[in-house]
Scaffold this motif. Structure first.
Motif, short mmCIF file in Angstrom:
data_model
loop_
_atom_site.label_atom_id
_atom_site.label_comp_id
_atom_site.label_asym_id
_atom_site.label_seq_id
_atom_site.Cartn_x
_atom_site.Cartn_y
_atom_site.Cartn_z
N ASN A 1 0.87 -1.18 0.00
CA ASN A 1 0.00 0.00 0.00
C ASN A 1 0.90 1.23 0.00
OD1 ASN A 1 -2.19 1.70 0.30
ND2 ASN A 1 -2.61 1.13 2.42
N GLN B 1 1.04 4.32 -0.80
CA GLN B 1 0.75 5.69 -0.38
C GLN B 1 0.22 5.77 1.05
OE1 GLN B 1 -1.49 8.02 -3.22
NE2 GLN B 1 -0.58 6.98 -4.96
N GLN B 2 0.30 4.68 1.81
CA GLN B 2 -0.26 4.76 3.16
C GLN B 2 0.55 5.70 4.04
OE1 GLN B 2 0.14 1.25 5.87
NE2 GLN B 2 1.28 0.39 4.18
N GLY C 1 0.67 3.16 -7.72
CA GLY C 1 0.39 2.99 -6.29
C GLY C 1 -0.95 3.53 -5.85
#
Lengths: 474, 474
Positions: free
Chosen positions: A53, A55-56, A297
């Motif tokens: 993930n 861009q978390q 992403g």
């Protein structure tokens, strides 16, 4: 019948999805607890290495500016006039072109996806492979998972229908098979040769299935691998296609990591579509792609596509019917697909920034993967294939008899016990190998290579591992 | 086994979804054909009245500016600094608040939906009903359809599990039941009393099911109705809840049209959540809502939610597990939900425009519905309940023996024959009643009340109908 666990569809209980399972739930609880002043935890942040993930929060991968500028203009087209100097010219042109084709992104699109965007995807595929692609055979989806789930649900006829899946695998496959009451037919990848795929291991799995009265309907190949990161060479791909022909299998090619390559020269990606076209094979092939991985992403948008090759019109019509019940994939995800397959070109105002952003993402991932693999390999009892693709490493860990017994006493798989201890001590959340599958008596875990501050990150892993070995023996 | 229709999951063939079926596909073909210079068609535009898609091309419903401004800032947060004077202050504050909570909208969120947005939804429900709502019992979804499909798939245990659905119904229900091999247990609404729902008709359906060895697991109520637009009164809702208690049914309340009310004073909406709370019932209830309808009309974002009431923690955990396999609902849809449940308030800079836009949408829909119902009722052989809610009318049409025979000879249901002729002559695409269900020997069609230029639109319907009657007799 009252609503109890026993009254649910019996397939529900069989579904397991470790990527967001017990460990991920506990990690979320820790994240909440850290907001308290005196939280009493031995760490100050939770690092979610359980899921790809990019861009978390807490990771450093920024979205591609071009993608988001186009998306912002699609959300509120008046911006092009209200703030004309804020957007590069090519972005405004792109958004206007998409608006003409799509209209409002708040409207349902064609159930198969906006025709214009499917044409963009077909051009991308043709450019990538050197063979034509038909927009009518492309379905835009809400992420690759939605497409995989649909195809599996359509191919399973009864509990005696099976689908060949690699071990280790991405657990979407076993979860979807459990949900639709089909049989998972595992074949093993070979860790000693960098998680290679062999026709022999698949033949063995088909033979075993036949003995059990189960018919193999399809072969899942994840290339680049998840969790392994391994890349297939073309010679193996040709053999796999022949195997599908021999056994009348549908080839389900999960190619969502096709742009996450750490050594493009020595380990390039070749699509199954290209090899099928080259060999003029008649094997029915579905190739899945996604905007969640790569340099895009964009997981939260839920965008992706699948291309059907060698599918009859009547089967395509059935797929259309099934997706039409869900009305349409998210339009925000669809325009994300368009940005992924039609990035700025040399000469466009946005090109320089796009190049700089995407180069940085590729380089950071390759460099982190290499560093992490080297340092993990230096730990006692850890063996880690230096992955040439995807976003993960899948190290094997030796767990002592004492560690295994303590785990069993706690009612845990030994690798889950290790991963829980890692989370409790460091705040790092990984996924135990039992969630992906591994050979009897072996233990692994999957972690992402997305975390910034690789020194601190791997440092914590090292300290923990050494402490664990000191406590339980090697 | 080679990939043929016969080799697919046998449930696939049983799935039917008329809203995007034969007529909608033909309408798309006409739309393409109209781009040709000499298209030879007797109309110059296709009007897609088959689907409640307010923002589609050719209709006049603009998106709510507030929703799109927030979304644009979420896509590219730098805009707040690059073009500060373009956005109202409350929009900037809202986007910043959401950004703090969500981070990048390109990241996967919590599988159940962003916790902060679930709190917004819980507040909305509490304000609407006067009873508390628990964010832990709320699941954000990719449109209401995704939630309905999930719940039905979890409740069906075998082909002997059934779900009670109204006739006429929205065909998502029969399609999902076919897909998951459950039994649709139809109960009839009463057209002569404005499509009212009676406990007796449901009891009769349960009794019939029992005779067939099928157990009813859940009761679907669509309120306001689709395709009927009918609204339940509280007294009926109390009786329906008692019926669910008596038969241990889960109550699936499809309440996606709760904000499409044409006569709020005489025909208000009361949620099942409120009545369950008022009566302190223990009936398990799921209430579905969506951003696709109402004044939001954001179909393409794919956003919605369902609230579970009287569900045990262990069942909620199973629902969480199932949604986690699909990772998360589209974040773009989730922020659409936030904008729907937290619109601008009096005193906010955005309030005046928001009020003006939403009032205009409500008024246009109410006025079109009234005009259309009156003019349809004036046609020979047409009977149309003047719908107090939702987006549709569902007129009954008398079809002569000759029309029925001609239809059968063409291999069509008589109402599908009528609808095809309407499309061929006028470019107006509606859905025949056979797609929603109707009594034997009755014929209906559903059309949306979304089209601008109601005079031209209804004028075409009138001319066509009179010509059809002239040709086939009354």
């Amino acid at each position: 019948m009252p609503l109890t666990l026993d009254s649910l569809n019996p397939t529900v209980a069989k579904v397991e999805y470790a990527v967001r399972g017990e460990l991920a739930i506990k990690a979320e609880e820790y994240r909440e607890k850290l907001k308290e002043k005196n939280h009493g935890l031995p760490f100050n942040k939770v690092i979610s290495s359980n899921i790809g993930n990019p861009q978390q929060k807490g990771l450093d991968q920024e979205p591609i500016t071009f993608t988001r500028q186009v998306a912002a203009l699609m959300e509120w087209p008046a911006l092009a006039e209200l703030a004309p100097n804020v957007f590069p010219k090519d972005v405004i042109v792109r958004a206007q072109e998409l608006s003409r084709e799509i209209g409002s992104i708040g409207a349902y699109s064609h159930s198969q996806g906006v025709p214009f965007i499917r044409k963009s995807v077909a051009n991308f595929i043709a450019d990538r492979d050197g063979y034509p692609s038909d927009p009518g055979h492309i379905f835009l989806t809400g992420g690759a998972s939605a497409g995989v789930s649909l195809l599996i649900s359509m191919l399973i006829q009864s509990p005696k229908s099976g689908i060949l899946i690699p071990i280790p695998q991405y657990p979407l496959y076993t979860a979807t098979l459990a949900q639709h009451d089909g049989a998972a037919l595992p074949y093993h990848l070979d860790e000693s040769s960098g998680w290679s795929t062999s026709v022999e291991s698949i033949e063995a799995a088909i033979e075993k299935a036949q003995k059990d009265g189960v018919e193999a309907r399809a072969l899942v190949i994840i290339n680049p691998g998840n969790p392994t990161g391994a890349l297939l060479d073309e010679a193996t791909q040709v053999k796999l296609i022949e195997l599908c022909e021999k056994h009348s299998l549908v080839l389900l090619a999960d190619e969502v990591y096709q742009d996450n390559l750490h050594h493009r020269q020595t380990h390039p990606f070749t699509s199954f579509k290209k090899v099928v076209a080259q060999t003029q094979s008649r094997v029915p092939l579905v190739s899945f792609h996604s905007i969640s991985k790569g340099v895009s992403g964009e997981c939260g948008r839920r965008g992706g596509y699948f291309e059907c090759v060698n599918f009859s019109d009547e089967i395509l019509a059935q797929i259309y019917k099934m997706v039409s019940v869900g009305l349409c994939p998210p339009v925000s995800g669809q325009i994300g697909v368009d940005s992924m397959v039609r990035p700025p070109k040399v000469g466009d105002e946005s090109y320089a920034l796009w190049k700089q952003e995407t180069d940085a993402i590729h380089e950071a991932l390759a460099s982190r993967t290499k560093t992490m693999a080297a340092r993990l390999n230096a730990l006692p009892g850890v063996l880690c294939v230096d992955s040439p693709g995807a976003l993960y490493l899948y190290p094997q860990i030796t767990l002592s008899q004492k560690a295994q017994e303590t785990a069993r006493q706690a009612g845990k798989e030994p690798d889950a016990f290790y991963a829980l201890a890692l989370l409790d001590e460091t705040g790092i959340c990984v996924v135990p190998g039992s969630g992906f599958g591994q050979k009897e008596g072996e233990w692994h875990y999957r972690l992402t290579c997305l975390c910034p501050g690789v020194d601190e990150y791997v440092g914590k892993l090292e300290t923990f591992h050494k402490g664990f070995v000191a406590k339980y023996g090697a």
